[in-house]
Motif scaffolding. Structure first.
Motif, PDB file in Angstrom:
ATOM      1  N   ALA B 137       0.822  -1.215   0.000  1.00  0.00           N
ATOM      2  CA  ALA B 137       0.000   0.000   0.000  1.00  0.00           C
ATOM      3  C   ALA B 137       0.857   1.267   0.000  1.00  0.00           C
ATOM      4  CB  ALA B 137      -0.923  -0.010   1.196  1.00  0.00           C
ATOM      5  N   THR B 138       2.035   1.157   0.584  1.00  0.00           N
ATOM      6  CA  THR B 138       2.907   2.341   0.649  1.00  0.00           C
ATOM      7  C   THR B 138       3.784   2.488  -0.591  1.00  0.00           C
ATOM      8  OG1 THR B 138       4.431   0.973   1.863  1.00  0.00           O
ATOM      9  CG2 THR B 138       3.024   2.455   3.151  1.00  0.00           C
ATOM     10  N   ASN B 139       3.683   1.530  -1.480  1.00  0.00           N
ATOM     11  CA  ASN B 139       4.600   1.489  -2.629  1.00  0.00           C
ATOM     12  C   ASN B 139       3.853   1.644  -3.963  1.00  0.00           C
ATOM     13  OD1 ASN B 139       7.180   1.260  -3.621  1.00  0.00           O
ATOM     14  ND2 ASN B 139       7.053  -0.961  -3.861  1.00  0.00           N
ATOM     15  N   ILE B 140       2.676   2.258  -3.931  1.00  0.00           N
ATOM     16  CA  ILE B 140       1.885   2.375  -5.165  1.00  0.00           C
ATOM     17  C   ILE B 140       2.503   3.448  -6.057  1.00  0.00           C
ATOM     18  CG2 ILE B 140      -0.396   2.845  -6.128  1.00  0.00           C
ATOM     19  CD1 ILE B 140      -1.556   2.050  -3.385  1.00  0.00           C
ATOM     20  N   PRO B 141       2.868   3.088  -7.294  1.00  0.00           N
ATOM     21  CA  PRO B 141       3.425   4.131  -8.179  1.00  0.00           C
ATOM     22  C   PRO B 141       2.342   5.101  -8.634  1.00  0.00           C
ATOM     23  CG  PRO B 141       3.341   2.013  -9.300  1.00  0.00           C
ATOM     24  CD  PRO B 141       2.808   1.784  -7.932  1.00  0.00           C
ATOM     25  N   GLU B 142       2.716   6.360  -8.795  1.00  0.00           N
ATOM     26  CA  GLU B 142       1.754   7.370  -9.260  1.00  0.00           C
ATOM     27  C   GLU B 142       1.320   7.069 -10.678  1.00  0.00           C
ATOM     28  OE1 GLU B 142       2.671  11.525  -9.157  1.00  0.00           O
ATOM     29  OE2 GLU B 142       2.803  11.458  -6.978  1.00  0.00           O
ATOM     30  N   GLU B 143       2.298   6.676 -11.496  1.00  0.00           N
ATOM     31  CA  GLU B 143       2.021   6.295 -12.881  1.00  0.00           C
ATOM     32  C   GLU B 143       3.109   5.336 -13.343  1.00  0.00           C
ATOM     33  OE1 GLU B 143       1.785  10.135 -14.613  1.00  0.00           O
ATOM     34  OE2 GLU B 143       3.916  10.508 -14.420  1.00  0.00           O
ATOM     35  N   ILE B 144       2.795   4.553 -14.348  1.00  0.00           N
ATOM     36  CA  ILE B 144       3.775   3.612 -14.885  1.00  0.00           C
ATOM     37  C   ILE B 144       4.298   4.196 -16.186  1.00  0.00           C
ATOM     38  CG2 ILE B 144       4.103   1.291 -15.816  1.00  0.00           C
ATOM     39  CD1 ILE B 144       1.860   0.387 -13.896  1.00  0.00           C
ATOM     40  N   GLU B 166      10.230  -1.541  -8.835  1.00  0.00           N
ATOM     41  CA  GLU B 166      10.560  -2.610  -7.895  1.00  0.00           C
ATOM     42  C   GLU B 166       9.426  -2.813  -6.884  1.00  0.00           C
ATOM     43  OE1 GLU B 166      14.209  -3.577  -4.964  1.00  0.00           O
ATOM     44  OE2 GLU B 166      14.662  -2.236  -6.648  1.00  0.00           O
ATOM     45  N   GLY B 167       9.099  -4.064  -6.633  1.00  0.00           N
ATOM     46  CA  GLY B 167       8.060  -4.380  -5.647  1.00  0.00           C
ATOM     47  C   GLY B 167       6.652  -4.300  -6.204  1.00  0.00           C
ATOM     48  N   VAL B 168       6.539  -4.066  -7.491  1.00  0.00           N
ATOM     49  CA  VAL B 168       5.214  -3.955  -8.109  1.00  0.00           C
ATOM     50  C   VAL B 168       5.030  -5.132  -9.059  1.00  0.00           C
ATOM     51  CG1 VAL B 168       3.710  -2.501  -9.524  1.00  0.00           C
ATOM     52  CG2 VAL B 168       5.321  -1.448  -7.941  1.00  0.00           C
ATOM     53  N   GLU B 169       3.951  -5.878  -8.866  1.00  0.00           N
ATOM     54  CA  GLU B 169       3.666  -7.034  -9.727  1.00  0.00           C
ATOM     55  C   GLU B 169       2.448  -6.744 -10.594  1.00  0.00           C
ATOM     56  OE1 GLU B 169       3.014 -10.194  -6.964  1.00  0.00           O
ATOM     57  OE2 GLU B 169       4.962  -9.816  -5.998  1.00  0.00           O
ATOM     58  N   LEU B 170       2.490  -7.329 -11.769  1.00  0.00           N
ATOM     59  CA  LEU B 170       1.394  -7.108 -12.713  1.00  0.00           C
ATOM     60  C   LEU B 170       0.212  -8.019 -12.378  1.00  0.00           C
ATOM     61  CD1 LEU B 170       0.702  -5.608 -15.431  1.00  0.00           C
ATOM     62  CD2 LEU B 170       1.365  -7.722 -16.552  1.00  0.00           C
ATOM     63  N   GLU B 171      -0.970  -7.465 -12.342  1.00  0.00           N
ATOM     64  CA  GLU B 171      -2.200  -8.244 -12.106  1.00  0.00           C
ATOM     65  C   GLU B 171      -2.994  -8.419 -13.399  1.00  0.00           C
ATOM     66  OE1 GLU B 171      -4.231  -9.572  -9.258  1.00  0.00           O
ATOM     67  OE2 GLU B 171      -2.158  -9.883  -8.642  1.00  0.00           O
ATOM     68  N   SER B 172      -2.853  -7.456 -14.306  1.00  0.00           N
ATOM     69  CA  SER B 172      -3.577  -7.545 -15.581  1.00  0.00           C
ATOM     70  C   SER B 172      -3.034  -8.707 -16.404  1.00  0.00           C
ATOM     71  CB  SER B 172      -3.402  -6.254 -16.383  1.00  0.00           C
ATOM     72  OG  SER B 172      -3.846  -5.159 -15.655  1.00  0.00           O
ATOM     73  N   ASP B 173      -3.765  -9.058 -17.443  1.00  0.00           N
ATOM     74  CA  ASP B 173      -3.339 -10.126 -18.344  1.00  0.00           C
ATOM     75  C   ASP B 173      -2.037  -9.714 -19.031  1.00  0.00           C
ATOM     76  OD1 ASP B 173      -3.147 -12.164 -20.124  1.00  0.00           O
ATOM     77  OD2 ASP B 173      -4.807 -11.515 -21.410  1.00  0.00           O
ATOM     78  N   PRO B 174      -0.965 -10.536 -18.931  1.00  0.00           N
ATOM     79  CA  PRO B 174       0.309 -10.144 -19.560  1.00  0.00           C
ATOM     80  C   PRO B 174       0.210 -10.016 -21.078  1.00  0.00           C
ATOM     81  CG  PRO B 174       0.561 -12.153 -18.249  1.00  0.00           C
ATOM     82  CD  PRO B 174      -0.867 -11.790 -18.200  1.00  0.00           C
ATOM     83  N   GLU B 175      -0.789 -10.649 -21.672  1.00  0.00           N
ATOM     84  CA  GLU B 175      -0.950 -10.587 -23.134  1.00  0.00           C
ATOM     85  C   GLU B 175      -1.740  -9.352 -23.580  1.00  0.00           C
ATOM     86  OE1 GLU B 175       0.449 -12.866 -25.285  1.00  0.00           O
ATOM     87  OE2 GLU B 175       1.425 -13.542 -23.438  1.00  0.00           O
ATOM     88  N   LEU B 176      -2.195  -8.570 -22.614  1.00  0.00           N
ATOM     89  CA  LEU B 176      -2.998  -7.392 -22.924  1.00  0.00           C
ATOM     90  C   LEU B 176      -2.182  -6.373 -23.734  1.00  0.00           C
ATOM     91  CD1 LEU B 176      -5.766  -5.954 -22.085  1.00  0.00           C
ATOM     92  CD2 LEU B 176      -4.395  -4.817 -20.361  1.00  0.00           C
TER      93      LEU B 176
END
Lengths: 138, 219
Positions: B137-144, B166-176
């Motif tokens: 929760a403390t590591n949310i990027p403002e934008e990618i 760093e520390g951010v994992e993708l939840e969306s479909d990687p093929e998107l």
């Protein structure tokens, strides 16, 4: 050629009422810029086509244009000098129902100033007041 | 990163709920907010509309909500807009533990000019403007930040190919597909074919009339 459905269940429909504001299709979803309708009523297939042609001619081969409304409602009209009665008239044209907030067209792949000018031209073809909107980022 | 400073927002509890009270609050320059989660009863509150809108326009995800003095970290869960999409009318906030991992949608920002964009009629299309990520929760990027400078004509960039902080994992479909360089194609005007039907085809054919049997009966 104006848009119309390929297949329908019934040839004729009742007129219906258009109440309230748009609850869906009211944000720019596919492109970067859009034209938002501020009035409510029917938008005929010819008007939709006129807007599409106006935008397409202005941006020529640039960018991508999305038409967000589809005329799926048959509107019937009695011929002139016809007495009342004798049943419902034949369908005259197809229309889309629009409400305040409905996005009519979207554009992407063009600079903002080009999109503004293109969609202003389209707005002049529309029977309702329209405004230019951008994809929102919140 | 959002770790630098968590924005703070002052909220006041709403005593009167319902349509009339909400409309009155909005007219008074306030924005209704609900805070829920962590198996605690939801709190209906309102914030200063101007301050809240400004905070949301700065892509705030994690906020410190102070409800009548009690401060709790919250995550912006949902934002409701009016029908024209010009005004925010309601915000949902979820209580959050600062050490837990959360799933949030983060905006994508494209960096660089695609090399394929120089071709005649080429443009960059981006079907999505946000990605779902999982992080502290403390590591949310403002934008990618997404570098699209290596994209050629007819090439696509998928969500899985994006370098995340760093520390951010993708939840969306990687093929998107996140970005693609397309060539604008001239629309072929469909000619009004002579044999094209003027009316759409009926899905449900009209029931066959029983004229013949009826006639027979008459006879």
């Amino acid at each position: 050629m104006p848009l119309m459905p390929k297949r329908v269940i019934f040839r004729k429909q009742q007129r219906g009422k258009i109440r309230g504001n748009a609850t869906s299709g009211n944000y720019v979803a596919f492109g970067d810029y859009g034209l938002q309708c501020l009035g409510s009523g029917w938008l005929s297939a010819r008007q939709i086509e006129a807007g599409r042609v106006a935008a397409r001619q202005f941006v020529s081969r640039e960018g991508k244009l999305f038409v967000r409304v589809f005329p799926d409602k048959p509107i019937s009209k009695k011929p002139l000098e016809t007495r009342m009665g004798k049943g419902k008239a034949e369908p005259e044209f197809w229309a889309a129902r629009v409400r305040p907030g409905t996005i009519l067209y979207e554009l992407t792949g063009v600079p903002r100033d080009v999109a503004v000018r293109a969609l202003t031209r389209v707005a002049h073809k529309m029977p309702y007041r329209c405004r230019f909107v951008e994809r929102r980022h919140v | 990163m959002a770790t630098a400073a968590i924005p703070k927002i002052e909220l006041t509890k709403r005593t009167k709920l319902g349509k009339t009270a909400t409309l009155a609050d909005r007219r008074a320059g306030k924005m209704p907010v609900v805070i829920y989660g962590h198996k605690v009863d939801p709190v209906h509150a309102c914030a200063d509309a101007k301050a809240m809108t400004e905070m949301l326009h700065h892509h705030a995800h994690l906020v410190e909500a102070s409800v009548d003095g009690a401060v709790e970290p919250c995550l912006i869960k949902d934002v409701q807009w009016d029908h024209l999409g010009s005004k925010i009318i309601h915000v949902d906030m979820a209580r959050v533990d600062l050490n837990e991992k959360v799933t949030v949608t983060v905006e994508i920002k494209f960096v660089g000019e695609p090399k394929g964009a120089k071709a005649a009629g080429a443009f960059i299309s981006h079907p999505v403007s946000e990605l779902e990520v999982n992080c502290l929760a403390t590591n949310i990027p403002e934008e990618i930040l997404v570098d699209v400078s290596n994209l050629g004509v007819d090439e696509t960039l998928t969500a899985g190919e994006i370098k995340l902080p760093e520390g951010v994992e993708l939840e969306s479909d990687p093929e998107l597909i996140v970005a693609a360089v397309e060539i604008a194609q001239e629309e072929v005007e469909p000619e009004a074919a002579a044999d094209a039907p003027a009316e759409p085809e009926l899905i449900r054919k009209p029931a066959a009339t029983d004229e013949a049997p009826a006639d027979e009966k008459k006879k």
